[in-house]
Each structure stands twice: as structure tokens, then as C-alpha cells.
Enzyme design. Structure first.
Site, PDB file in Angstrom:
ATOM      1  N   ASP A   1      -3.348   3.110   8.141  1.00  0.00           N
ATOM      2  CA  ASP A   1      -2.243   3.610   7.317  1.00  0.00           C
ATOM      3  C   ASP A   1      -1.908   5.055   7.645  1.00  0.00           C
ATOM      4  OD1 ASP A   1      -2.250   1.123   6.224  1.00  0.00           O
ATOM      5  OD2 ASP A   1      -3.027   1.706   4.273  1.00  0.00           O
TER       6      ASP A   1
ATOM      7  N   GLU B   1      -1.937  -4.964  -2.136  1.00  0.00           N
ATOM      8  CA  GLU B   1      -1.719  -5.959  -1.089  1.00  0.00           C
ATOM      9  C   GLU B   1      -2.196  -7.370  -1.446  1.00  0.00           C
ATOM     10  OE1 GLU B   1       0.141  -5.517   1.465  1.00  0.00           O
ATOM     11  OE2 GLU B   1       0.244  -3.363   1.808  1.00  0.00           O
TER      12      GLU B   1
ATOM     13  N   ASP C   1      -9.869  -0.201   3.631  1.00  0.00           N
ATOM     14  CA  ASP C   1      -8.728  -0.847   4.289  1.00  0.00           C
ATOM     15  C   ASP C   1      -9.102  -1.284   5.699  1.00  0.00           C
ATOM     16  OD1 ASP C   1      -6.099  -1.477   5.205  1.00  0.00           O
ATOM     17  OD2 ASP C   1      -5.242   0.096   3.964  1.00  0.00           O
TER      18      ASP C   1
ATOM     19  N   HIS D   1       4.314   0.837   4.416  1.00  0.00           N
ATOM     20  CA  HIS D   1       2.941   0.611   3.954  1.00  0.00           C
ATOM     21  C   HIS D   1       1.914   0.953   5.039  1.00  0.00           C
ATOM     22  CE1 HIS D   1       2.023  -3.849   5.346  1.00  0.00           C
ATOM     23  NE2 HIS D   1       2.692  -3.177   6.268  1.00  0.00           N
TER      24      HIS D   1
ATOM     25  N   HIS E   1       0.797  -1.224   0.000  1.00  0.00           N
ATOM     26  CA  HIS E   1       0.000   0.000   0.000  1.00  0.00           C
ATOM     27  C   HIS E   1       0.828   1.272   0.000  1.00  0.00           C
ATOM     28  CE1 HIS E   1      -4.432   1.133   1.060  1.00  0.00           C
ATOM     29  NE2 HIS E   1      -3.962   1.841   0.055  1.00  0.00           N
TER      30      HIS E   1
ATOM     31  N   ASP F   1      -7.485  -1.705  -0.728  1.00  0.00           N
ATOM     32  CA  ASP F   1      -6.615  -2.705  -0.107  1.00  0.00           C
ATOM     33  C   ASP F   1      -7.452  -3.964   0.085  1.00  0.00           C
ATOM     34  OD1 ASP F   1      -5.120  -4.290   1.694  1.00  0.00           O
ATOM     35  OD2 ASP F   1      -4.133  -2.520   2.526  1.00  0.00           O
TER      36      ASP F   1
ATOM     37  N   ASP G   1      -7.100  -6.341   1.999  1.00  0.00           N
ATOM     38  CA  ASP G   1      -7.320  -6.788   3.369  1.00  0.00           C
ATOM     39  C   ASP G   1      -8.515  -6.076   4.018  1.00  0.00           C
ATOM     40  OD1 ASP G   1      -6.485  -4.349   4.620  1.00  0.00           O
ATOM     41  OD2 ASP G   1      -4.431  -5.040   4.819  1.00  0.00           O
TER      42      ASP G   1
ATOM     43  N   HIS H   1      -6.826  -1.310   7.925  1.00  0.00           N
ATOM     44  CA  HIS H   1      -5.881  -0.543   8.733  1.00  0.00           C
ATOM     45  C   HIS H   1      -6.022   0.949   8.459  1.00  0.00           C
ATOM     46  CE1 HIS H   1      -4.259  -4.601   7.922  1.00  0.00           C
ATOM     47  NE2 HIS H   1      -3.952  -4.564   9.209  1.00  0.00           N
TER      48      HIS H   1
END
Length: 298
Positions: free
Chosen positions: A125, A270, A121, A138, A98, A225, A227, A123
């Protein structure tokens, strides 16, 4: 009809699990170009941004691992994105980890676009070199793109910030470091966690996200992303987190963004074939992009 330009970025410098550099190949192998063409688009695959081999490098900064390499890759990507958008094309950027999104957003900003961002995402980030527990870049691209963090990242491509935080919306968050959470609260970035999606539903969340990202802008960049999805549907990612977006919620999010007519560009990141099962995650990425560009049942 707008022409789509596919740009691969086979870089895994932003994280510590090998394999994500093969993500562009996995997504291409799943038929991205052909399936977009079936939807009626003209599609050109511009190949990959040149990425040096990690084994020939060494880590100089433990809190900013592979800093020079990440910046080099992102600036090369930014040039390609700037040129594509400036010529009226829609870039579809295939990662890679990412961290490459910093290049995507720098290219958009260099093309003189006023744009918003939907950051799909698990996360945040939003780490910096001061808050990161790992030193992996990332985990920093969103913070850097709104002007928070190390100058080498925030000033990438000579533009700071790339996007205004009030036009940034994080969707699907469920794994955020405590110092990162404080930065998010201070930044002005909007966040819809999985708890928000559970309570409100994906329809309401995405409609609000599109409104926030599009207000006062020329359109939206989607940073997708894989994930963000639950590992049940996208197992081939480096940092999976249980309790994520379902298959249908993911498609609904893409369908709503498509219907809004606001999409300017997208990066898909990712995908890690080494951790995948028979390219399930690569195929999932292609299916989501198909929905994003208008595929429907009827």
C-alpha cells in the site's frame, strides 16, 4: 472501562472490484457488537459514514481513480475518529477498501495523538500516482499517510504526515510492486514479510513490531486488512495472495497486541461478501477483533 465506538465506512472507491462496500454489514452480521459486549465492553455503533453511489460518478484521473470521492469519504471518517478519540473512546472502523485508512489515521492525528501503526497486509500500500499500475487508491494509503504521493492524499484533513515512518511496521507482506518496493526502502517504514514470519515466528515478529510502533508514541493504530491472512482462512477479499498468515498466527498477533496495552484504534478492511463463502471472512474479522480486545481460552 473504555467504550468502543463502531464506525462503518461502506466505500469501494479505492479499488475496482465491487462488493467490499458491503464489508461493514458482513462484519456486523457476524456479531461484532454483541461479542465485544460479552467481553465486558460498552459498545456504541455509530452507523456508517455517508458514501455516494459509485454509478453516479465518473473517473477523472486514471492514476487516481475516484480521487474526490475517496478524499470526501476519508475526511468524513477523520472527523468521526477525531471526535471519538478526543472523547476517550476506542474507534473500531469497518471498511470498505483500504483507502479508508487514510481517514482513520487523519482522525488520529487530528486528535493530537502521537501514534504508531501496525499495517497488517499482504500488500505494501505504498504506491503513488507515479508508481501505481492500476490507479486504485487502496494501493496508496500507507504512502500518503507518511507524506508520500499526491497532495490531495498526503494533505488530507490538513495534516501531513499523519504518522512518522519510523513508527510504521508492515506485517505479512508478500505482494509488492517493484517501484513500490523502492519507495518502501527509501521511506524508513519497517517491513516483516512472510519470509520473516516463517524464519522468526509470529511471536518474535509481533513483539518487535509493537516495540517499533510504540516507541516514543501514545500507542498504536492497527490497520487490519483481511488479505493479510491466507485465502484458506479469509477467501472473501478482493486481492487474495497465497502463502499468507495462518489462522493461529493471526490470532497470536492480535493477542500480543492486546497484551501490550498499546492499542488506540483499529480499522478492519477489505472484507468482500460477494467473494466469500457463508460469511467466513466476516466471521474471521470478528474473531480477530475479539482476540484484539482480550478474548482468551482461559
Amino acid at each position: 472501562m473504555k467504550e468502543i465506538h463502531i464506525i462503518g465506512v461502506p466505500s469501494d472507491y479505492g479499488q475496482n472490484r465491487r462488493g467490499v462496500d458491503m464489508g461493514p454489514s458482513a462484519i456486523r452480521y457476524a456479531g461484532l457488537k454483541e461479542k465485544l459486549e460479552r467481553l465486558g465492553y460498552r459498545v456504541r455503533d455509530l452507523g456508517d459514514v455517508m458514501v455516494p453511489t459509485p454509478e453516479t460518478r465518473h473517473i477523472e484521473h486514471q492514476k487516481l481513480k475516484y480521487l474526490k470521492e475517496v478524499v470526501s469519504v476519508c475526511e468524513a471518517l477523520a472527523e468521526r475518529v477525531r471526535d471519538a478519540v478526543g472523547s476517550g473512546y476506542t474507534p473500531v472502523i469497518l471498511g470498505g477498501d483500504h483507502s479508508i485508512a487514510m481517514g482513520s489515521l487523519a482522525g488520529m492525528a487530528a486528535a493530537k495523538k502521537q501514534f504508531g501503526v501496525i499495517w497488517f497486509d499482504a500488500h505494501g500500500d505504498m504506491n503513488t500516482d507515479e508508481t501505481t499500475p492500476s490507479g486504485n487508491i487502496h494501493g496508496m494509503p500507507l504512502a500518503a499517510s507518511i507524506g508520500i504521493g499526491h497532495e490531495a492524499l498526503t494533505g488530507l484533513f490538513g495534516i501531513r504526515p499523519k504518522v512518522q515512518p519510523e513508527n510504521v511496521v508492515l506485517v505479512g507482506a508478500r505482494s509488492i510492486d517493484p517501484p513500490e518496493a523502492e519507495l518502501i526502502r527509501q521511506s524508513g517504514v519497517h517491513v516483516f514479510t512472510m519470509a520473516d514470519i516463517d524464519r522468526m515466528g509470529m511471536d518474535a515478529v509481533m513483539r518487535k513490531a509493537i516495540e517499533l510502533a510504540a516507541t516514543g508514541t501514545d500507542g498504536i493504530h492497527l490497520s487490519l486488512d483481511l488479505d493479510g491472512l491466507d485465502p484458506m482462512f479469509a477467501p472473501g477479499v478482493g486481492t487474495p495472495v497465497n502463502g499468507g498468515v495462518t489462522y493461529r498466527e493471526g490470532h497470536l498477533a492480535m493477542e500480543l497486541l492486546s497484551e501490550s496495552g498499546t492499542l488506540l484504534s483499529v480499522d478492519v478492511v477489505e472484507v468482500n461478501p460477494i467473494l466469500d463463502h457463508r460469511n467466513q471472512t466476516g466471521r474471521m474479522a470478528v474473531e480477530l477483533v475479539e482476540s484484539l480486545f482480550g478474548k482468551r481460552v482461559l
